[in-house]
Design a protein around this motif. Structure first.
Motif, PDB file in Angstrom:
ATOM      1  N   LEU A 265     -14.862   0.299  -4.398  1.00 16.78           N
ATOM      2  CA  LEU A 265     -15.780   1.221  -4.069  1.00 16.78           C
ATOM      3  C   LEU A 265     -15.211   2.680  -4.643  1.00 16.78           C
ATOM      4  N   LEU A 266     -13.922   2.791  -4.249  1.00 15.28           N
ATOM      5  CA  LEU A 266     -13.366   4.274  -4.619  1.00 15.28           C
ATOM      6  C   LEU A 266     -13.279   4.473  -6.137  1.00 15.28           C
ATOM      7  N   SER A 267     -13.080   3.157  -6.813  1.00 14.83           N
ATOM      8  CA  SER A 267     -12.888   3.368  -8.191  1.00 14.83           C
ATOM      9  C   SER A 267     -14.228   3.579  -8.929  1.00 14.83           C
TER      10      SER A 267
ATOM     11  N   LEU B 296      -6.963   8.480  -2.563  1.00 16.49           N
ATOM     12  CA  LEU B 296      -7.349   7.637  -1.601  1.00 16.49           C
ATOM     13  C   LEU B 296      -7.352   6.098  -2.139  1.00 16.49           C
ATOM     14  N   TYR B 297      -7.859   6.056  -3.480  1.00 14.12           N
ATOM     15  CA  TYR B 297      -7.430   4.745  -4.065  1.00 14.12           C
ATOM     16  C   TYR B 297      -6.211   4.286  -4.281  1.00 14.12           C
ATOM     17  N   GLU B 298      -5.442   5.189  -4.608  1.00 17.11           N
ATOM     18  CA  GLU B 298      -3.858   4.860  -4.697  1.00 17.11           C
ATOM     19  C   GLU B 298      -3.363   4.368  -3.255  1.00 17.11           C
ATOM     20  N   GLU B 299      -3.864   5.287  -2.220  1.00 15.52           N
ATOM     21  CA  GLU B 299      -3.265   4.910  -0.904  1.00 15.52           C
ATOM     22  C   GLU B 299      -3.702   3.447  -0.569  1.00 15.52           C
ATOM     23  N   CYS B 300      -4.934   2.921  -0.970  1.00 14.58           N
ATOM     24  CA  CYS B 300      -5.610   1.814  -0.640  1.00 14.58           C
ATOM     25  C   CYS B 300      -4.383   0.607  -1.258  1.00 14.58           C
ATOM     26  N   GLY B 301      -4.090   0.868  -2.451  1.00 11.26           N
ATOM     27  CA  GLY B 301      -3.054  -0.058  -3.089  1.00 11.26           C
ATOM     28  C   GLY B 301      -1.805  -0.231  -2.617  1.00 11.26           C
ATOM     29  N   LEU B 302      -1.270   0.844  -1.890  1.00 14.42           N
ATOM     30  CA  LEU B 302      -0.004   0.722  -0.973  1.00 14.42           C
ATOM     31  C   LEU B 302      -0.207   0.345   0.122  1.00 14.42           C
ATOM     32  N   GLN B 303      -1.542   0.336   0.808  1.00 18.03           N
ATOM     33  CA  GLN B 303      -1.685  -0.446   2.161  1.00 18.03           C
ATOM     34  C   GLN B 303      -1.724  -1.907   1.685  1.00 18.03           C
TER      35      GLN B 303
ATOM     36  N   MET C 190      -0.946 -10.859  -1.936  1.00 20.52           N
ATOM     37  CA  MET C 190      -2.075  -9.878  -2.119  1.00 20.52           C
ATOM     38  C   MET C 190      -2.896 -10.640  -2.930  1.00 20.52           C
ATOM     39  N   ASP C 191      -4.171 -11.075  -2.430  1.00 18.65           N
ATOM     40  CA  ASP C 191      -4.890 -11.646  -2.974  1.00 18.65           C
ATOM     41  C   ASP C 191      -6.046 -10.865  -4.120  1.00 18.65           C
ATOM     42  N   GLY C 192      -5.951  -9.746  -3.594  1.00 19.73           N
ATOM     43  CA  GLY C 192      -7.003  -8.855  -4.484  1.00 19.73           C
ATOM     44  C   GLY C 192      -8.514  -8.765  -3.868  1.00 19.73           C
ATOM     45  N   ASN C 193      -8.783  -9.836  -3.037  1.00 16.13           N
ATOM     46  CA  ASN C 193     -10.232 -10.139  -2.319  1.00 16.13           C
ATOM     47  C   ASN C 193     -10.439  -9.445  -1.095  1.00 16.13           C
ATOM     48  N   GLY C 194      -9.201  -9.037  -0.204  1.00 12.65           N
ATOM     49  CA  GLY C 194      -9.390  -8.579   0.889  1.00 12.65           C
ATOM     50  C   GLY C 194     -10.393  -7.479   0.998  1.00 12.65           C
ATOM     51  N   PRO C 195     -10.417  -7.050   2.442  1.00 12.85           N
ATOM     52  CA  PRO C 195     -11.238  -6.008   2.766  1.00 12.85           C
ATOM     53  C   PRO C 195     -10.857  -4.599   2.056  1.00 12.85           C
ATOM     54  N   SER C 196      -9.569  -4.162   1.846  1.00 10.67           N
ATOM     55  CA  SER C 196      -9.231  -3.203   1.520  1.00 10.67           C
ATOM     56  C   SER C 196      -9.126  -3.075  -0.042  1.00 10.67           C
ATOM     57  N   SER C 197      -9.307  -4.026  -0.664  1.00 12.23           N
ATOM     58  CA  SER C 197      -9.544  -4.211  -2.054  1.00 12.23           C
ATOM     59  C   SER C 197     -11.065  -3.874  -2.372  1.00 12.23           C
ATOM     60  N   HIS C 198     -12.049  -4.032  -1.396  1.00 12.43           N
ATOM     61  CA  HIS C 198     -13.262  -3.753  -1.299  1.00 12.43           C
ATOM     62  C   HIS C 198     -13.490  -2.298  -1.321  1.00 12.43           C
ATOM     63  N   VAL C 199     -12.909  -1.549  -0.515  1.00  5.65           N
ATOM     64  CA  VAL C 199     -12.666  -0.004  -0.360  1.00  5.65           C
ATOM     65  C   VAL C 199     -12.194   0.527  -1.590  1.00  5.65           C
ATOM     66  N   GLN C 200     -11.017  -0.184  -2.175  1.00  5.76           N
ATOM     67  CA  GLN C 200     -10.311   0.503  -3.187  1.00  5.76           C
ATOM     68  C   GLN C 200     -11.315   0.242  -4.638  1.00  5.76           C
TER      69      GLN C 200
ATOM     70  N   LEU D 175     -12.963  16.422  -5.852  1.00  2.00           N
ATOM     71  CA  LEU D 175     -13.439  15.090  -5.293  1.00  2.00           C
ATOM     72  C   LEU D 175     -12.987  14.188  -5.972  1.00  2.00           C
ATOM     73  N   MET D 176     -12.904  14.017  -7.342  1.00  2.00           N
ATOM     74  CA  MET D 176     -12.254  13.196  -8.181  1.00  2.00           C
ATOM     75  C   MET D 176     -10.930  12.906  -7.821  1.00  2.00           C
ATOM     76  N   ASN D 177     -10.114  13.859  -7.716  1.00  2.00           N
ATOM     77  CA  ASN D 177      -8.899  14.003  -7.613  1.00  2.00           C
ATOM     78  C   ASN D 177      -8.569  13.305  -6.005  1.00  2.00           C
ATOM     79  N   TRP D 178      -9.226  13.664  -5.149  1.00  2.00           N
ATOM     80  CA  TRP D 178      -9.050  13.472  -3.662  1.00  2.00           C
ATOM     81  C   TRP D 178      -9.523  11.755  -3.807  1.00  2.00           C
ATOM     82  N   ALA D 179     -10.364  11.271  -4.567  1.00  2.00           N
ATOM     83  CA  ALA D 179     -10.934   9.861  -4.483  1.00  2.00           C
ATOM     84  C   ALA D 179      -9.679   9.150  -5.150  1.00  2.00           C
ATOM     85  N   HIS D 180      -9.264   9.692  -6.111  1.00  2.00           N
ATOM     86  CA  HIS D 180      -8.105   8.954  -6.719  1.00  2.00           C
ATOM     87  C   HIS D 180      -6.704   8.793  -5.761  1.00  2.00           C
TER      88      HIS D 180
END
Length: 106
Positions: free
Chosen positions: A13-15, A94-101, A1-11, A87-92
């Motif tokens: 933005l969610l942050s 989704l953010y956590e799910e990005c990390g798991l993915q 996991m390099d932290g620079n992939g596309p899912s990191s960008h989604v994460q 909305l804030m809880n939902w975004a959070h």
């Protein structure tokens, strides 16, 4: 996991979205609320663009979240406190799910 992939960008933005909602909640009394809600709408548009490209793995429910952001803030509407918190809880989540993915892929 390099932290620079596309899912990191989604994460990332969610942050930013979570931060915009937190700032809106804190600034409701001083008049900057509308600015932070506008910022959240801009971030939502960026998230939709990233998701629409198909290059980034997106968490399940991202489009539902973005649709809800549109409904609650369209036409200059400002969300009520409970809507903002939701909305804030939902975004959070989704953010956590990005990390798991990204962990599964990496």
């Amino acid at each position: 996991m390099d932290g620079n992939g596309p899912s990191s960008h989604v994460q990332w933005l969610l942050s930013r979205m979570i931060g915009a909602y937190a700032c809106a909640d804190q600034s409701a009394e001083c008049g900057d609320f509308a600015h932070h809600i506008h910022m959240s709408r801009c971030i939502a548009e960026q998230l939709r663009q990233v998701a629409d490209t198909g290059r980034a793995p997106c968490p399940h429910g991202l489009y539902d979240f973005l649709d809800m952001v549109d409904r609650t803030t369209s036409g200059g509407q400002t969300p009520e406190d409970r809507e903002l918190l939701g909305l804030m809880n939902w975004a959070h989540r989704l953010y956590e799910e990005c990390g798991l993915q990204e962990q599964r892929v990496g």
